[in-house]
Design a protein around this motif. Structure first.
Motif, PDB file in Angstrom:
ATOM      1  N   THR B   5       0.855  -1.178   0.000  1.00  0.00           N
ATOM      2  CA  THR B   5       0.000   0.000   0.000  1.00  0.00           C
ATOM      3  C   THR B   5       0.895   1.233   0.000  1.00  0.00           C
ATOM      4  O   THR B   5       1.799   1.351   0.829  1.00  0.00           O
ATOM      5  CB  THR B   5      -0.914   0.045   1.238  1.00  0.00           C
ATOM      6  N   GLU B   6       0.657   2.095  -0.980  1.00  0.00           N
ATOM      7  CA  GLU B   6       1.390   3.356  -1.012  1.00  0.00           C
ATOM      8  C   GLU B   6       0.545   4.433  -0.357  1.00  0.00           C
ATOM      9  O   GLU B   6      -0.563   4.726  -0.805  1.00  0.00           O
ATOM     10  CB  GLU B   6       1.698   3.770  -2.458  1.00  0.00           C
ATOM     11  N   MET B  66       5.899   9.665  -0.155  1.00  0.00           N
ATOM     12  CA  MET B  66       5.245   8.386  -0.382  1.00  0.00           C
ATOM     13  C   MET B  66       5.857   7.365   0.575  1.00  0.00           C
ATOM     14  O   MET B  66       7.084   7.306   0.727  1.00  0.00           O
ATOM     15  CB  MET B  66       5.472   7.906  -1.820  1.00  0.00           C
ATOM     16  N   SER B  67       5.000   6.573   1.201  1.00  0.00           N
ATOM     17  CA  SER B  67       5.529   5.520   2.070  1.00  0.00           C
ATOM     18  C   SER B  67       4.882   4.203   1.662  1.00  0.00           C
ATOM     19  O   SER B  67       3.789   4.188   1.100  1.00  0.00           O
ATOM     20  CB  SER B  67       5.234   5.842   3.528  1.00  0.00           C
ATOM     21  N   TYR B 103      -4.132   7.062  -0.510  1.00  0.00           N
ATOM     22  CA  TYR B 103      -3.414   5.787  -0.618  1.00  0.00           C
ATOM     23  C   TYR B 103      -3.917   4.959  -1.785  1.00  0.00           C
ATOM     24  O   TYR B 103      -5.024   5.141  -2.277  1.00  0.00           O
ATOM     25  CB  TYR B 103      -3.491   4.998   0.695  1.00  0.00           C
ATOM     26  N   GLN B 104      -3.051   4.070  -2.223  1.00  0.00           N
ATOM     27  CA  GLN B 104      -3.424   3.156  -3.291  1.00  0.00           C
ATOM     28  C   GLN B 104      -2.600   1.889  -3.163  1.00  0.00           C
ATOM     29  O   GLN B 104      -1.521   1.896  -2.568  1.00  0.00           O
ATOM     30  CB  GLN B 104      -3.169   3.815  -4.662  1.00  0.00           C
ATOM     31  N   ASP B 105      -3.107   0.804  -3.736  1.00  0.00           N
ATOM     32  CA  ASP B 105      -2.329  -0.432  -3.767  1.00  0.00           C
ATOM     33  C   ASP B 105      -1.344  -0.379  -4.930  1.00  0.00           C
ATOM     34  O   ASP B 105      -1.674   0.093  -6.013  1.00  0.00           O
ATOM     35  CB  ASP B 105      -3.262  -1.644  -3.938  1.00  0.00           C
ATOM     36  N   VAL B 106      -0.150  -0.853  -4.672  1.00  0.00           N
ATOM     37  CA  VAL B 106       0.844  -0.926  -5.754  1.00  0.00           C
ATOM     38  C   VAL B 106       1.553  -2.276  -5.674  1.00  0.00           C
ATOM     39  O   VAL B 106       1.618  -2.899  -4.612  1.00  0.00           O
ATOM     40  CB  VAL B 106       1.904   0.199  -5.654  1.00  0.00           C
ATOM     41  N   SER B 107       2.089  -2.692  -6.803  1.00  0.00           N
ATOM     42  CA  SER B 107       2.859  -3.935  -6.812  1.00  0.00           C
ATOM     43  C   SER B 107       4.301  -3.607  -6.426  1.00  0.00           C
ATOM     44  O   SER B 107       4.729  -2.465  -6.460  1.00  0.00           O
ATOM     45  CB  SER B 107       2.828  -4.550  -8.204  1.00  0.00           C
TER      46      SER B 107
END
Lengths: 315, 315
Positions: B5-6, B66-67, B103-107
């Motif tokens: 999660t970013e 960004m974390s 926030y968003q999901d990232v690979s």
């Protein structure tokens, strides 16, 4: 042995370069500066001190400017001019400090000793130490470069904050191959170090013929940098070819006169490095230089002195 | 492939390090900073640009932090803490700027790319360029030293003014053989460069265990500097042995907490180098550090950021 007259002026730190300039223009053969600020930078080098501050007889505030005139010059003739010009300094925002002018006769030997005692090896950064020509000095580690200087005759000994800050500024922006103008080259130190740092095409200018000669003598003391063309010139007047870097370590009021020329000549994304700026002139200089289109990139400060890196930013 | 999660926070330049710290303490595995100020220092190197500013999609003002949190962490559990701590930042004089948390999901792949794109080779001075570990880079001349860094995981990339100014300050005072403490070592960059510059006995401290690990990984990327001991520690608490140099590139309010310890530990004529100081905190920091007995020697400024060299002057 030749006799000299030593003219000594007790003044403020901020006025030393202007006073030295007045003496040189009046025909002095040499100028020595004893500035309380200079002692700041004869730093402990971690292995021992260059100067034992406790036992070294050095002024604690203000500054002396000593100038040396050959006995062939008739002092009563030049003194009024000198006094008149000193009185004008406050108009340029420079405090006269103690404002005491004295003179005495000295022998050639005394003169040589008088100024030699004030110039010691001066570390500028890990990568640079300024060493008076007559001092036996070996680099303390492999990164330390030595620039040899006979500083007694012109300005820029490395000990003064303005020179030190300018050298640090140049160290951050010279990456090799630059074309550069050194305006008001004085002792030539900025040109010599810049060439050592990889700037390939440097021209030095100074309004004073004697300074140009002295600067060339200093270039010759550092044979590894080769030759550096230097000419008497009024700032950037008549200069046409663009440069990557223009550096001017002179007084604020003189820098103000060359700002338009600097902007015209600095290439896109190139730099204009200015120094010799006292606290009270800081705002005026920054706003004037930003006013023609430069962007302030970085500031270096020691005591009341500032050096600035401006960039001609073109997005 | 792992999912992450970013968490992205739009804020002001001055708050980035504090925000990054909040994310790391909340359990982020990595932090990336996109700061309009960073772009300043991806400079033209005279032979070509590291970044084509026109075509590079970079924010023009403010900053993003960004974390990245592993999917195994349950965001609704940590978000309130993060939000609460962000709200406290103005109490420390830090502007929240846009103050937008998303926030968003990232690979894993996206994450790696997300932060890699922001870190480019950054020239600090003629003698030093910071190069991200994954970039193929050859020195452009014999004076240029390369420090390799995997900057994504901790603070101090070389691009930010605070890191750049601190490195310039260290370059002016390290002459070899120094004992030094690097307080809040972050990426470890100050320790690595100082060792390269000849400081022989360096210890790094960081309150954050993860930062200490990352710093050690960065030390390992520069095998020529050998080992540098680094420990988790609360500033200089419990440290007893005197040092020639103490450097702290952290926030003003944290520096204020270590001033007495710094004065106690710095040897006579040794240095205390502080950075991470924004304009609005400048006066407070200088007067507090002078208050315990240090003397301000030099100031380095870029934009709203300051680094100071203080000396424990003993005549």
């Amino acid at each position: 042995m030749m006799k000299w007259t030593e003219l000594k002026y007790e003044t403020s730190s901020e006025a030393v370069e202007a006073v030295a300039n007045i003496f040189m223009e009046a025909g002095a053969n040499g100028v020595a500066i004893e500035d309380a600020l200079d002692l700041e930078n004869y730093a402990d080098d971690g292995t021992g001190k260059y100067i034992d501050k406790e036992n070294f007889d050095f002024i604690k505030e203000g500054a002396y400017v000593m100038s040396y005139f050959p006995e062939t010059m008739y002092l009563p003739e030049i003194l009024p001019t000198i006094q008149h010009r000193l009185e004008e300094l406050p108009q340029f925002g420079l405090s006269l400090g103690a404002n005491r002018l004295t003179y005495q006769d000295v022998s050639e030997e005394d003169w040589a000793e008088a100024w030699k005692k004030y110039y010691k090896p001066t570390p500028i950064t890990r990568f640079l130490t300024i060493v008076p020509e007559w001092v036996d000095y070996e680099p303390k580690h492999e990164d330390e470069r030595i620039v040899r200087l006979d500083p007694g005759m012109a300005f820029g000994t490395g000990g003064h904050p303005t020179t030190r800050l300018t050298l640090q500024a140049l160290e951050t922006i010279i990456h090799g191959g630059e074309k550069m103008y050194d305006v008001g080259t004085g002792s030539g130190i900025l040109s010599i170090v810049s060439k050592m740092y990889g700037a390939t095409d440097i021209t030095g200018f100074d309004v004073d013929d004697v300074a140009v000669e002295r600067a060339q003598e200093n270039v010759a003391l550092n044979p590894e940098v080769g030759t550096i063309p230097m000419y008497p010139n009024d700032l950037l007047t008549g200069v046409e070819e663009p440069a990557d870097i223009i550096v001017a370590n002179i007084l604020a009021d003189i820098i103000l006169r060359m700002i338009e020329d600097a902007y015209r000549l600095v290439k896109d994304n190139g730099y204009f490095v200015v120094s010799g700026i006292i606290e009270s002139k800081k705002e005026e200089i920054v706003s004037a230089i930003e006013g023609v289109g430069f962007t302030l990139d970085q500031t270096f400060q020691q005591k009341d002195w500032y050096a600035f890196i401006f960039q001609k930013v073109v997005e």
